[in-house]
Design an enzyme around this catalytic site. Sequence first.
Site, short mmCIF file in Angstrom:
data_model
loop_
_atom_site.label_atom_id
_atom_site.label_comp_id
_atom_site.label_asym_id
_atom_site.label_seq_id
_atom_site.Cartn_x
_atom_site.Cartn_y
_atom_site.Cartn_z
N HIS A 44 0.30 -12.53 8.32
CA HIS A 44 0.13 -11.11 8.00
C HIS A 44 -0.85 -10.91 6.85
O HIS A 44 -1.64 -9.96 6.85
CB HIS A 44 1.49 -10.50 7.61
CG HIS A 44 2.32 -10.05 8.76
ND1 HIS A 44 1.93 -9.06 9.63
CD2 HIS A 44 3.55 -10.46 9.19
CE1 HIS A 44 2.87 -8.87 10.55
NE2 HIS A 44 3.86 -9.71 10.31
N HIS A 65 4.56 -17.20 9.46
CA HIS A 65 4.54 -15.87 10.06
C HIS A 65 4.05 -14.84 9.04
O HIS A 65 3.19 -14.01 9.34
CB HIS A 65 5.94 -15.52 10.56
CG HIS A 65 6.02 -14.18 11.23
ND1 HIS A 65 6.15 -14.03 12.59
CD2 HIS A 65 5.99 -12.92 10.72
CE1 HIS A 65 6.19 -12.74 12.90
NE2 HIS A 65 6.11 -12.04 11.78
N GLU A 66 4.61 -14.90 7.82
CA GLU A 66 4.24 -13.94 6.80
C GLU A 66 2.83 -14.21 6.26
O GLU A 66 2.09 -13.27 5.94
CB GLU A 66 5.26 -13.95 5.66
CG GLU A 66 6.69 -13.72 6.08
CD GLU A 66 6.87 -12.45 6.91
OE1 GLU A 66 7.80 -12.41 7.72
OE2 GLU A 66 6.06 -11.50 6.77
N CYS A 120 9.19 -9.56 15.03
CA CYS A 120 8.56 -9.03 13.82
C CYS A 120 8.97 -7.57 13.65
O CYS A 120 9.03 -6.81 14.62
CB CYS A 120 7.04 -9.13 13.95
SG CYS A 120 6.10 -8.52 12.54
#
Length: 272
Positions: A216, A212-213, A170
């Site tokens: 966030h 993954h995003e 990341c």
Amino acid sequence: MASATWLHSSCLSNSLLPTLYRKTTLHPTLLRFNRISSAARFFSSPNQTNSSVLVQAKRRDGFLSKEDQVATPADLHFESPLSIVEYPDPILRARNKRIDTFDDNLKKLVDEMFDVITDGIGLSAPQVGMNVELMVFNPVGERGEGEEIVLINPRVNKYSKKTVLFNEGCLSFPGIYADVQRPESVKIDAKDINGAKFSVSLSDLPARVFQHEFDHLQGVLFFDRMTEEVLESIRVQLQALEKKYEDKTGLPSPERVKARNSRKVAVGFGKS
């Protein structure tokens, strides 16, 4: 550099094609992912575990009204050039607001986010200091090539029971890579750069990048999903980032991996 990964174009369903922030057209039968992701660097692993770590973070401050959760012009104000926010900056854990304004400022923000990931695949708005529900990614990993995809206010509709273990990294954790278990495929609902609603099914690498995003946008960081054994392998590196933050800001680190037992996250992906 990771070796090229080839995936059939069915990884991105046809329903997505009219809604992309598009620069060029992909090959009709294959998508090639031939660059290292700057938001998530992925190397396939032959190992899989039976347990699935599926997550959306629980709201930490109770429930806000729909009106309170909408991004204001101030929330969408930014200074150029954008810079990457690194762990343990509290921006990465803050609540991210829904976007309801689709204007030239938003398009400029999106364009600059793509500039930040010229050598990578994906990026979320909190990683550039913007606490709004926005992510971008380009599977080809080259500015001006492939599909530059914008997902605004994304929600997960479904996810596969089958999970895969990959080595992730990341931008907010420079130089740190470790294994994370995630569903192999997801179906999502989102809005595009013009505010039009759409749904799309993603699998393999696009699904991994999205998850993954998406994490966030929920205030969840990739090490939250790691097993204690895997986390132990990067603990010293995380502590170094905490020390770097303290030296830079003069403030105590807002979180410490040394004191972390096992960060609890809600099971499953939410749609609200």
